[in-house]
Design an enzyme around this catalytic site. Structure first.
Site, PDB file in Angstrom:
ATOM      1  N   TYR A 148      31.029  -3.265  -9.442  1.00  0.00           N
ATOM      2  CA  TYR A 148      30.507  -3.909 -10.844  1.00  0.00           C
ATOM      3  C   TYR A 148      31.064  -2.548 -11.372  1.00  0.00           C
ATOM      4  O   TYR A 148      31.537  -2.682 -13.059  1.00  0.00           O
ATOM      5  CB  TYR A 148      29.471  -4.638 -11.276  1.00  0.00           C
ATOM      6  CG  TYR A 148      29.425  -4.804 -12.348  1.00  0.00           C
ATOM      7  CD1 TYR A 148      30.578  -6.117 -12.959  1.00  0.00           C
ATOM      8  CD2 TYR A 148      28.334  -4.846 -13.258  1.00  0.00           C
ATOM      9  CE1 TYR A 148      30.044  -6.845 -14.622  1.00  0.00           C
ATOM     10  CE2 TYR A 148      28.845  -5.308 -14.657  1.00  0.00           C
ATOM     11  CZ  TYR A 148      29.423  -6.443 -15.045  1.00  0.00           C
ATOM     12  OH  TYR A 148      29.879  -6.661 -16.349  1.00  0.00           O
ATOM     13  N   SER A 156      30.150  -2.081 -19.856  1.00  0.00           N
ATOM     14  CA  SER A 156      28.464  -2.143 -19.206  1.00  0.00           C
ATOM     15  C   SER A 156      27.355  -1.188 -18.701  1.00  0.00           C
ATOM     16  O   SER A 156      27.939   0.153 -18.227  1.00  0.00           O
ATOM     17  CB  SER A 156      28.328  -3.152 -18.217  1.00  0.00           C
ATOM     18  OG  SER A 156      26.647  -3.252 -17.583  1.00  0.00           O
ATOM     19  N   SER A 157      26.701  -0.988 -19.027  1.00  0.00           N
ATOM     20  CA  SER A 157      24.930   0.114 -18.903  1.00  0.00           C
ATOM     21  C   SER A 157      24.916   0.163 -17.136  1.00  0.00           C
ATOM     22  O   SER A 157      24.418   1.526 -17.074  1.00  0.00           O
ATOM     23  CB  SER A 157      23.326  -0.066 -19.957  1.00  0.00           C
ATOM     24  OG  SER A 157      23.510  -1.844 -19.389  1.00  0.00           O
ATOM     25  N   CYS A 158      25.296  -0.262 -16.220  1.00  0.00           N
ATOM     26  CA  CYS A 158      25.061   0.058 -15.056  1.00  0.00           C
ATOM     27  C   CYS A 158      26.433   1.596 -15.164  1.00  0.00           C
ATOM     28  O   CYS A 158      26.805   1.433 -13.873  1.00  0.00           O
ATOM     29  CB  CYS A 158      25.314  -1.420 -14.645  1.00  0.00           C
ATOM     30  SG  CYS A 158      27.249  -1.937 -14.914  1.00  0.00           S
ATOM     31  N   HIS A 197      19.383 -13.749 -14.404  1.00  0.00           N
ATOM     32  CA  HIS A 197      19.110 -12.476 -14.617  1.00  0.00           C
ATOM     33  C   HIS A 197      17.230 -12.491 -15.033  1.00  0.00           C
ATOM     34  O   HIS A 197      17.111 -13.287 -15.627  1.00  0.00           O
ATOM     35  CB  HIS A 197      20.130 -11.848 -16.025  1.00  0.00           C
ATOM     36  CG  HIS A 197      20.830 -11.778 -15.482  1.00  0.00           C
ATOM     37  ND1 HIS A 197      22.295 -13.452 -16.383  1.00  0.00           N
ATOM     38  CD2 HIS A 197      21.919 -11.711 -14.791  1.00  0.00           C
ATOM     39  CE1 HIS A 197      23.417 -12.648 -16.315  1.00  0.00           C
ATOM     40  NE2 HIS A 197      23.489 -12.024 -15.025  1.00  0.00           N
ATOM     41  N   LYS A 254      33.678  -1.481 -13.701  1.00  0.00           N
ATOM     42  CA  LYS A 254      33.421  -1.509 -15.198  1.00  0.00           C
ATOM     43  C   LYS A 254      34.228   0.703 -15.779  1.00  0.00           C
ATOM     44  O   LYS A 254      35.091   1.233 -16.841  1.00  0.00           O
ATOM     45  CB  LYS A 254      32.080  -1.372 -16.186  1.00  0.00           C
ATOM     46  CG  LYS A 254      32.317  -3.095 -15.926  1.00  0.00           C
ATOM     47  CD  LYS A 254      32.747  -3.955 -17.070  1.00  0.00           C
ATOM     48  CE  LYS A 254      32.134  -4.788 -16.855  1.00  0.00           C
ATOM     49  NZ  LYS A 254      32.844  -5.545 -17.664  1.00  0.00           N
TER      50      LYS A 254
END
Length: 363
Positions: free
Chosen positions: A62, A33-35, A106, A66
């Protein structure tokens, strides 16, 4: 997978033709994920920036999960090249089957819900948190599925770590205007500068992705159109049923009421929800729902069968209830009817029959 009984129940229910155990698999695609990237970067995020800075605190747990999975894949490949464990890092996604309602919604689905309702309710002013300048990258979820398919077909060419995105970002204001164009919202927007706006920018660098030979095909407007079509089919039919009092409810109140109606179950908040669950458990039922009036029951999609009380004693004859019960009746619910209609202070008890409802009413 850690619950033996749950796995056995799943296999019994679905009866797959083949089961492949994951242990020992040598070609594996992990979704990140880009997080995973550090917060507050103005430049596009490249794959080598992971773990080079502080993560966004609001979803740090989160992100850490990842990052851990991606790092584990790289360690496995380094220790034994025969095991090719590769990671794709998607940008923010939106699309069909997304979360449109409540705190878990979202951004783009939430905006769709907000503006779709505004059109239905005749609202001409919509509030945006922050100044609307924060920039985000969103990709239609169907494009990610297409990318995964290409990654499987050309696995040997796939980089060990690769961003998947559009390579383009838009401001929050631009996303609102795009959704407004699709749903037909003609009103104006205001900004609440006291609300948080989040990071100023989060854009992935897609150089590796383009070198791999893949790019997304869905434009922003086309993706929003497909998502709005899904929303209209699954949520749009449940229009507001509040009546004349709707004009006196605040925007926040309208949002909360719509969320309750859209959820296909009526609950006045988390504490009532907890009471419903405990009440249902106490009575050995799977679900419970608290109704405070006949109108609430109608909102829940129930059909009334009226049984009146004695006007002198305010009591109800059990024999009358038994006479009304038939094979379709699965619940009883007392509520105020005449009082709320302004006709008299009498209490009216009713039986309710279900029409395509999943739960047993306990109230």
């Amino acid at each position: 997978m850690l619950n033996r009984d749950a796995v056995a129940a799943y296999l019994e229910k679905n009866r797959p033709d083949m089961v492949i155990h994951a242990a020992g698999v040598k070609r594996f695609i992990n979704l990140g994920s880009s997080c995973m990237y550090p917060r507050n970067h103005d430049t596009p995020l490249t794959e080598d920036m992971i773990l080079t800075g502080e993560l966004e605190p609001t979803n740090e747990g989160y992100a850490l999960a990842k990052v851990t999975c991606a790092r584990m894949c790289s360690y496995i490949m380094r220790e034994n090249p025969a095991y090719q464990y590769k990671t794709l890092i998607p940008c923010n996604l939106y699309g069909r089957w997304d979360k449109f309602l409540g705190d878990k919604a979202h951004m783009i689905p939430a905006v769709i819900h907000k503006l779709y309702r505004a059109v239905e309710d005749g609202q001409d002013v919509i509030e945006i948190w922050g100044d609307g300048s924060a920039r985000r990258e969103f990709m239609y979820a169907g494009d990610l599925a297409d990318c995964i398919w290409h990654a499987v077909e050309r696995f040997d060419e796939l980089p060990p770590l690769m961003n998947v995105g559009t390579g383009t970002d838009y401001s929050v204001d631009e996303y609102y205007r795009a959704v407004a164009q699709v749903v037909g919202y003609k009103g104006t927007f205001t900004h609440d500068l006291t609300k948080p706006a989040g990071m100023k920018r989060k854009l992935t660098d897609v150089t590796r992705m383009l070198e791999f030979g893949w790019r997304p095909q869905t434009t922003l407007l086309d993706g929003i159109r497909q998502t709005v079509e899904f929303y209209r089919e699954h949520y749009g039919k449940q229009s507001s049923k509040i009546g004349i009092g709707w004009a006196f409810i605040s925007d926040t109140g309208k949002r909360l009421v719509n969320e309750m109606l859209d959820a296909n179950r009526l609950s006045q908040g988390k504490f009532v929800y907890r009471f419903e669950k405990e009440f249902a458990r106490l009575h050995g039922q799977k679900y419970g729902i608290a109704l405070n009036s006949g109108t609430s029951a109608l909102h829940a999609g129930l059909e009334p069968v009226f049984v009146d009380v004695d006007a002198r004693t305010y009591n109800i004859d059990p024999a009358q209830i038994e006479a009304k019960i038939d094979s379709d009746t699965v619940a009883q619910c007392p509520f105020t009817c005449c009082a709320s209609a302004g006709l008299s202070p009498l209490m009216t008890a009713s039986l309710w029959k279900f029409h395509v409802r999943q739960f047993v009413l306990c109230a």
